[in-house]
Design a protein around this motif. Structure first.
Motif, PDB file in Angstrom:
ATOM      1  N   THR A 256      -8.155  -4.084  10.683  1.00  0.00           N
ATOM      2  CA  THR A 256      -7.652  -4.223  11.954  1.00  0.00           C
ATOM      3  C   THR A 256      -7.965  -5.478  12.455  1.00  0.00           C
ATOM      4  N   VAL A 257      -6.973  -6.268  13.015  1.00  0.00           N
ATOM      5  CA  VAL A 257      -6.864  -7.650  13.666  1.00  0.00           C
ATOM      6  C   VAL A 257      -6.563  -7.466  15.004  1.00  0.00           C
ATOM      7  N   VAL A 258      -7.677  -7.847  15.998  1.00  0.00           N
ATOM      8  CA  VAL A 258      -7.191  -7.843  17.290  1.00  0.00           C
ATOM      9  C   VAL A 258      -7.131  -9.407  17.757  1.00  0.00           C
ATOM     10  N   CYS A 259      -6.053  -9.749  18.714  1.00  0.00           N
ATOM     11  CA  CYS A 259      -5.776 -10.828  19.286  1.00  0.00           C
ATOM     12  C   CYS A 259      -6.073 -10.705  20.784  1.00  0.00           C
TER      13      CYS A 259
ATOM     14  N   ALA B  23       4.036 -10.770  10.547  1.00  0.00           N
ATOM     15  CA  ALA B  23       5.308 -10.767   9.455  1.00  0.00           C
ATOM     16  C   ALA B  23       4.597 -11.473   8.367  1.00  0.00           C
ATOM     17  N   ALA B  24       3.492 -12.323   8.506  1.00  0.00           N
ATOM     18  CA  ALA B  24       2.748 -13.132   7.529  1.00  0.00           C
ATOM     19  C   ALA B  24       1.872 -12.072   6.695  1.00  0.00           C
ATOM     20  N   LEU B  25       1.450 -11.007   7.285  1.00  0.00           N
ATOM     21  CA  LEU B  25       0.357 -10.257   6.908  1.00  0.00           C
ATOM     22  C   LEU B  25       0.866  -8.957   6.104  1.00  0.00           C
ATOM     23  N   PRO B  26      -0.018  -8.518   5.221  1.00  0.00           N
ATOM     24  CA  PRO B  26       0.510  -7.241   4.252  1.00  0.00           C
ATOM     25  C   PRO B  26       0.539  -5.966   5.236  1.00  0.00           C
ATOM     26  N   ASP B  27       1.216  -5.105   4.903  1.00  0.00           N
ATOM     27  CA  ASP B  27       1.415  -3.903   5.630  1.00  0.00           C
ATOM     28  C   ASP B  27       0.015  -2.976   5.803  1.00  0.00           C
ATOM     29  N   SER B  28      -1.191  -3.253   5.075  1.00  0.00           N
ATOM     30  CA  SER B  28      -2.148  -2.614   5.255  1.00  0.00           C
ATOM     31  C   SER B  28      -3.123  -3.203   6.405  1.00  0.00           C
ATOM     32  N   VAL B  29      -2.516  -4.296   7.019  1.00  0.00           N
ATOM     33  CA  VAL B  29      -3.365  -4.654   8.128  1.00  0.00           C
ATOM     34  C   VAL B  29      -2.612  -4.181   9.443  1.00  0.00           C
ATOM     35  N   THR B  30      -3.533  -3.741  10.567  1.00  0.00           N
ATOM     36  CA  THR B  30      -3.007  -3.450  11.654  1.00  0.00           C
ATOM     37  C   THR B  30      -3.423  -4.345  12.679  1.00  0.00           C
ATOM     38  N   LEU B  31      -2.254  -4.957  13.385  1.00  0.00           N
ATOM     39  CA  LEU B  31      -2.501  -6.124  14.431  1.00  0.00           C
ATOM     40  C   LEU B  31      -2.244  -5.466  15.674  1.00  0.00           C
ATOM     41  N   ILE B  32      -3.234  -6.068  16.559  1.00  0.00           N
ATOM     42  CA  ILE B  32      -3.304  -5.430  17.842  1.00  0.00           C
ATOM     43  C   ILE B  32      -3.312  -6.669  18.897  1.00  0.00           C
ATOM     44  N   GLU B  33      -2.365  -6.593  19.684  1.00  0.00           N
ATOM     45  CA  GLU B  33      -2.102  -7.494  20.627  1.00  0.00           C
ATOM     46  C   GLU B  33      -3.079  -7.368  22.090  1.00  0.00           C
ATOM     47  N   GLU B  34      -3.900  -8.120  22.310  1.00  0.00           N
ATOM     48  CA  GLU B  34      -4.600  -7.627  23.738  1.00  0.00           C
ATOM     49  C   GLU B  34      -4.533  -8.831  24.547  1.00  0.00           C
ATOM     50  N   GLY B  35      -3.133  -9.292  24.825  1.00  0.00           N
ATOM     51  CA  GLY B  35      -2.951 -10.514  26.093  1.00  0.00           C
ATOM     52  C   GLY B  35      -2.636 -10.228  27.282  1.00  0.00           C
ATOM     53  N   HIS B  36      -3.315 -10.596  28.237  1.00  0.00           N
ATOM     54  CA  HIS B  36      -3.241 -10.154  29.506  1.00  0.00           C
ATOM     55  C   HIS B  36      -2.977 -11.510  30.358  1.00  0.00           C
ATOM     56  N   PRO B  37      -1.949 -11.577  31.112  1.00  0.00           N
ATOM     57  CA  PRO B  37      -1.626 -12.791  31.988  1.00  0.00           C
ATOM     58  C   PRO B  37      -2.364 -12.886  33.044  1.00  0.00           C
ATOM     59  N   GLY B  38      -3.086 -14.254  33.050  1.00  0.00           N
ATOM     60  CA  GLY B  38      -3.988 -14.465  34.055  1.00  0.00           C
ATOM     61  C   GLY B  38      -5.443 -14.316  33.696  1.00  0.00           C
ATOM     62  N   ARG B  39      -5.539 -13.774  32.207  1.00  0.00           N
ATOM     63  CA  ARG B  39      -7.101 -13.507  31.869  1.00  0.00           C
ATOM     64  C   ARG B  39      -7.957 -14.926  31.891  1.00  0.00           C
TER      65      ARG B  39
ATOM     66  N   ARG C  98     -12.506  -0.368  17.651  1.00  0.00           N
ATOM     67  CA  ARG C  98     -13.382  -0.468  16.449  1.00  0.00           C
ATOM     68  C   ARG C  98     -12.990   0.697  15.404  1.00  0.00           C
ATOM     69  N   PRO C  99     -13.124   0.218  14.134  1.00  0.00           N
ATOM     70  CA  PRO C  99     -13.765  -0.780  13.718  1.00  0.00           C
ATOM     71  C   PRO C  99     -13.004  -1.956  13.535  1.00  0.00           C
ATOM     72  N   ILE C 100     -13.383  -3.083  13.927  1.00  0.00           N
ATOM     73  CA  ILE C 100     -12.220  -4.550  13.811  1.00  0.00           C
ATOM     74  C   ILE C 100     -12.851  -5.291  12.775  1.00  0.00           C
ATOM     75  N   GLY C 101     -11.812  -5.531  11.882  1.00  0.00           N
ATOM     76  CA  GLY C 101     -12.372  -6.651  10.888  1.00  0.00           C
ATOM     77  C   GLY C 101     -12.283  -7.879  11.375  1.00  0.00           C
ATOM     78  N   LEU C 102     -11.218  -8.275  12.038  1.00  0.00           N
ATOM     79  CA  LEU C 102     -11.403  -9.873  12.213  1.00  0.00           C
ATOM     80  C   LEU C 102     -10.727  -9.858  14.075  1.00  0.00           C
ATOM     81  N   LEU C 103     -11.535 -10.580  14.766  1.00  0.00           N
ATOM     82  CA  LEU C 103     -11.167 -10.727  16.242  1.00  0.00           C
ATOM     83  C   LEU C 103     -10.706 -12.153  16.475  1.00  0.00           C
ATOM     84  N   LEU C 104      -9.627 -12.350  17.133  1.00  0.00           N
ATOM     85  CA  LEU C 104      -9.023 -13.660  17.431  1.00  0.00           C
ATOM     86  C   LEU C 104      -9.313 -13.814  18.981  1.00  0.00           C
ATOM     87  N   ILE C 105      -9.835 -14.761  19.384  1.00  0.00           N
ATOM     88  CA  ILE C 105     -10.084 -15.259  20.726  1.00  0.00           C
ATOM     89  C   ILE C 105      -9.149 -16.447  21.073  1.00  0.00           C
ATOM     90  N   MET C 106      -8.233 -16.364  22.138  1.00  0.00           N
ATOM     91  CA  MET C 106      -7.664 -17.636  22.359  1.00  0.00           C
ATOM     92  C   MET C 106      -7.514 -17.692  24.192  1.00  0.00           C
TER      93      MET C 106
END
Length: 216
Positions: free
Chosen positions: A7-10, A43-59, A86-94
């Motif tokens: 699981t990858v959370v953005c 699109a660049a990651l394998p199907d085994s990866v779950t990508l979750i978008e957590e983008g909130h305008p104004g955050r 959770r469980p989160i394998g990778l957390l991206l923060i921008m």
């Protein structure tokens, strides 16, 4: 046997949400899923990866918004996201762009230390595999420009935002996190000086995918 799912959370703001550049304040246009940088990453990651978008305008990183509402504060939102996914394998923060609004009166160093506070929350959250810590990837958003309908809201923010990336890189180093300066590969739109054009989303998503693929 297939690889274990990951699981990858953005976690980010309007540029993770995919908000289109605004001609008029208050527009709520959003790019399609495959146009957003998260879509290019997916699109660049394998199907085994779950990508979750957590983008909130104004955050923001850690600030209650006195105009748009306390729900724009990224600190409690991050805590909810960590427990939700959770469980989160990778957390991206921008994050950081909205902190440079004039209403917050903070410096680039303040914003970097605010991200540091978020990472300290992550490290005690038990949100990674086996109740550990997720892998961490910090992305410094490109510097803003005071243009168009958002110029007044971000008054004075352009100069401050230009010093943010090296300070955030120091925070990433302190926490053993991967780091990317998005400003090294893309620029904000000339329309509103904050959001990304379609081609910038594509470039950023592919640049992030290189590092994410290595980390996974």
């Amino acid at each position: 046997m297939s690889a274990d799912p990951k699981t990858v959370v953005c976690f980010g703001d309007s540029n993770t949400h995919g908000t289109r550049p605004m001609v008029r304040f208050g527009e709520r246009g959003r790019y399609a899923a495959d146009v957003r940088w998260t879509g290019h990453l997916r699109a660049a990651l394998p199907d085994s990866v779950t990508l979750i978008e957590e983008g909130h305008p104004g955050r923001t990183t850690v600030h209650d918004d006195p105009i748009e509402g306390v729900h724009k504060n990224g600190l409690p939102a991050l805590q909810v996201a960590l427990e939700t996914h959770r469980p989160i394998g990778l957390l991206l923060i921008m994050l950081g762009t909205n902190d440079f609004k004039a209403r917050y009166s903070v410096t680039a160093a303040d914003v970097a230390r605010s991200v540091d506070r978020l990472l300290r929350i992550v490290k005690t959250s038990e949100s990674g595999p086996d109740s550990g810590v997720p892998k961490l990837f910090l992305i410094a958003p490109p510097p803003i420009e005071e243009r168009g309908c958002l110029a007044g809201i971000f008054e004075g923010g352009s100069a401050k935002s230009r010093g943010f990336a090296p300070l955030l890189e120091e925070v990433a180093r302190e926490h053993g996190a991967a780091f990317l300066d998005a400003g090294s590969v893309i620029r904000v739109s000339k329309v509103d000086g904050v959001h990304f054009e379609e081609d910038a989303h594509a470039v950023l998503g592919k640049a992030i995918a290189v590092e994410v693929s290595r980390m996974l």
